[in-house]
Enzyme design. Structure first.
Site, mmCIF file in Angstrom:
data_model
loop_
_atom_site.group_PDB
_atom_site.id
_atom_site.type_symbol
_atom_site.label_atom_id
_atom_site.label_comp_id
_atom_site.label_asym_id
_atom_site.label_seq_id
_atom_site.Cartn_x
_atom_site.Cartn_y
_atom_site.Cartn_z
ATOM 1 N N GLY A 291 -36.939 37.326 -30.163
ATOM 2 C CA GLY A 291 -36.192 37.757 -31.347
ATOM 3 C C GLY A 291 -35.288 38.895 -30.935
ATOM 4 O O GLY A 291 -34.082 38.745 -30.741
ATOM 5 N N ARG A 292 -35.914 40.039 -30.719
ATOM 6 C CA ARG A 292 -35.180 41.251 -30.364
ATOM 7 C C ARG A 292 -34.277 41.063 -29.142
ATOM 8 O O ARG A 292 -33.131 41.503 -29.145
ATOM 9 C CB ARG A 292 -36.188 42.374 -30.072
ATOM 10 C CG ARG A 292 -35.569 43.739 -29.888
ATOM 11 C CD ARG A 292 -36.599 44.718 -29.303
ATOM 12 N NE ARG A 292 -37.834 44.717 -30.064
ATOM 13 C CZ ARG A 292 -38.074 45.499 -31.111
ATOM 14 N NH1 ARG A 292 -37.164 46.348 -31.515
ATOM 15 N NH2 ARG A 292 -39.233 45.424 -31.736
ATOM 16 N N CYS A 360 -34.651 60.071 -50.463
ATOM 17 C CA CYS A 360 -35.550 61.186 -50.751
ATOM 18 C C CYS A 360 -36.885 61.027 -50.044
ATOM 19 O O CYS A 360 -37.923 60.787 -50.680
ATOM 20 C CB CYS A 360 -35.760 61.303 -52.254
ATOM 21 S SG CYS A 360 -34.197 61.383 -53.110
ATOM 22 N N GLU A 361 -36.870 61.114 -48.730
ATOM 23 C CA GLU A 361 -38.061 61.078 -47.891
ATOM 24 C C GLU A 361 -37.733 61.894 -46.653
ATOM 25 O O GLU A 361 -36.639 61.773 -46.105
ATOM 26 C CB GLU A 361 -38.375 59.644 -47.413
ATOM 27 C CG GLU A 361 -38.700 58.638 -48.487
ATOM 28 C CD GLU A 361 -40.078 58.820 -49.117
ATOM 29 O OE1 GLU A 361 -40.952 59.448 -48.482
ATOM 30 O OE2 GLU A 361 -40.253 58.346 -50.242
HETATM 31 C C1 LIG Z 1 -42.096 38.840 -34.202
HETATM 32 C C2 LIG Z 1 -42.562 37.717 -33.413
HETATM 33 C C3 LIG Z 1 -41.842 37.290 -32.303
HETATM 34 C C4 LIG Z 1 -40.581 37.975 -31.820
HETATM 35 O O1 LIG Z 1 -40.816 39.161 -31.165
HETATM 36 P P1 LIG Z 1 -39.603 39.921 -30.425
HETATM 37 O O2 LIG Z 1 -40.210 41.164 -29.920
HETATM 38 O O3 LIG Z 1 -38.557 40.167 -31.443
HETATM 39 O O4 LIG Z 1 -39.134 39.029 -29.332
HETATM 40 C C5 LIG Z 1 -42.305 36.183 -31.619
HETATM 41 N N1 LIG Z 1 -43.430 35.540 -32.009
HETATM 42 C C6 LIG Z 1 -44.153 35.926 -33.066
HETATM 43 C C7 LIG Z 1 -45.364 35.180 -33.435
HETATM 44 C C8 LIG Z 1 -43.752 37.034 -33.796
HETATM 45 O O5 LIG Z 1 -44.484 37.430 -34.847
#
Ligand SMILES: *Cc1c(COP(=O)(O)O)cnc(C)c1O
Length: 432
Positions: A291-292, A360-361
């Site tokens: 993802g990241r 406001c935190e």
């Molecule tokens: C969040 C998640 C990912 C992605 O993680 P990244 O660090 O963004 O690569 C992959 N698999 C599962 C099951 C997740 O919950």
């Protein structure tokens, strides 16, 4: 303050650009706070994955929760990726942009009965089961609703490996809520194979140990343990496993140079699965859930300085983006690099400053005590870097704030891919 070393986000002629688009132009047109993404940047990441994994039997399942904008999903689909989903909401997003069910995996510790019933009838690549209770629920549903050819299932294995990342994004330790440990998986399978009717479609294992991991060691350790477990399962039970989902989690360089590259991850994977002596593992359908590392560095958040606030021993820049727009610093104590939109502010007198939001935190700050040009003031703009992942997707409307607009840049063109919230959006669904 240093210059950006990021590809696709650079100063040109004194002004900050995303690819060939001058960001001040977008700010004039769309106002702030504003998320801007570089298409080239995430395309490039996907190509790097595809290159690093070539010749393997694999799928990339982009983790939708990192950034779930429909246009971004559509682009990612066109690059032959599938998706990793953690809710029916995400599954419906993926359906909406046309992902095939076969290119979806469904993870998550708390899938509801309704979610499972919906998913079990689809030909997903796999539902990744995270507990014995979930397995039992699936058995119950398949029997009760007489589901023919239920969806493929994998067990999410918790290998008890320390990914050495922030505790809030570590998922593969015994104490974490995610997955089943080795003994639990063996027990569940033992019970299942002791029963008379075996009507489930158990296909494999998945393992995802956390996020923002910057070393290969925990990945290697987790995969080795997973392969050991696979061997044990096939020795003990009349089953041949076909799926191994290696999860996501590769970190990105929020500061400085890349510590763990997609390429070196690929070399490790190739060694593990492509050696002649590992002939058995060559038959596995591998899955990767980044993802990241795909979308994180592709996005920035532009924010406007509302006020400079000088106290006796403290200097603040109050900006128009808040923790509701970008939650990571408040949630994970993460630090994003921040640059001024005008290059001239990277020089000159620097002053230690806190950059804070309007919410406001007290946790609503982006960074404390960074050295930044002392002349930056109201109506100047700052760019918060590497906010493509877990930025907009985590945003909310706390303090009744309108969530930002999103723009996708590709070379010298751009497209608005989400409108800024309106007041109507803010109160949508409320009854008075
Ligand atoms: C969040 C998640 C990912 C992605 O993680 P990244 O660090 O963004 O690569 C992959 N698999 C599962 C099951 C997740 O919950």
């Amino acid at each position: 303050m240093k210059k950006s070393i990021r590809p696709d986000f650079q100063y040109q002629k004194g002004s900050f650009y995303c690819e060939s688009i001058e960001l001040s132009k977008l700010v004039k047109k769309f106002s702030t706070p504003l998320y801007v993404y570089s298409e080239n940047n995430f395309k490039n990441k996907i190509m790097r994955y595809q290159n690093a994994l070539k010749n393997l039997n694999y799928n990339i399942f982009y983790a939708v929760k990192a950034n779930s904008n429909l246009t971004i999903l559509k682009k990612i689909k066109s690059l032959h990726c599938g998706v990793d989903l953690v809710s029916i909401g995400e599954l419906k997003r993926a359906e909406k942009v046309g992902f095939k069910h076969e290119k979806m995996v469904f993870s998550g510790v708390g899938k509801t009965k309704e979610e499972l019933l919906y998913a079990l009838r689809l030909p997903l690549h796999s539902i990744n089961i995270e507990s014995e209770a979930e397995f039992k629920m699936i058995q119950l549903l398949v029997n009760q609703y007489q589901i023919k050819n239920p969806c493929a299932l994998s067990f999410r294995f918790n290998p008890d490996v320390n990914p050495k990342t922030h505790p809030y994004i570590s998922t593969g330790l015994k104490e974490n809520k995610f997955g089943l440990d080795r003994e639990e998986i063996l027990k569940v399978l033992h019970d299942y194979f002791s029963e008379k009717n075996q009507n489930l479609n158990i296909k494999g294992l998945s393992v995802h140990i956390g996020s923002q991991i910057e070393s290969l060691t925990p990945f290697k350790e987790a995969l080795q343990k997973t392969l050991d477990l696979m061997t044990a399962i096939e020795e003990k039970f009349p089953i041949k496993l076909k799926i191994l989902d290696c999860g996501g989690g590769i970190g990105i360089p929020y500061k400085g140079n890349e510590k763990l590259s997609i390429e070196s991850y690929g070399v490790m994977i190739q060694k593990l699965f492509n050696l002649e002596k590992n002939r058995r593992w060559k038959e596995l359908q591998l899955g990767f859930e980044p993802g990241r590392s795909i979308i994180g560095s592709s996005g920035i958040l532009i924010t406007k300085v509302i006020f400079r606030k000088s106290k006796a021993h403290k200097e603040f820049l109050v900006v128009d983006a808040g923790m509701n727009d970008l939650m990571r610093p408040a949630l994970y104590q993460s630090v994003h690099e921040i640059l001024p939109l005008k290059e001239k502010f990277t020089k000159g007198l620097q002053k230690k400053t806190d950059i804070v939001g309007p919410v406001c935190e007290s946790s609503d700050f982006f960074v404390k005590n960074i050295k930044i040009n002392a002349e930056i003031n109201s109506e100047d703009f700052l760019v918060i870097l590497d906010t493509g992942a877990y930025g907009m997707s985590m945003s909310n409307q706390y303090n009744s704030r309108l969530r930002p607009a999103e723009i996708l840049v590709s070379k010298n063109s751009y497209k608005q891919i989400r409108k800024r919230d309106s007041f109507e959006d803010l109160i949508k669904g409320e009854i008075c």
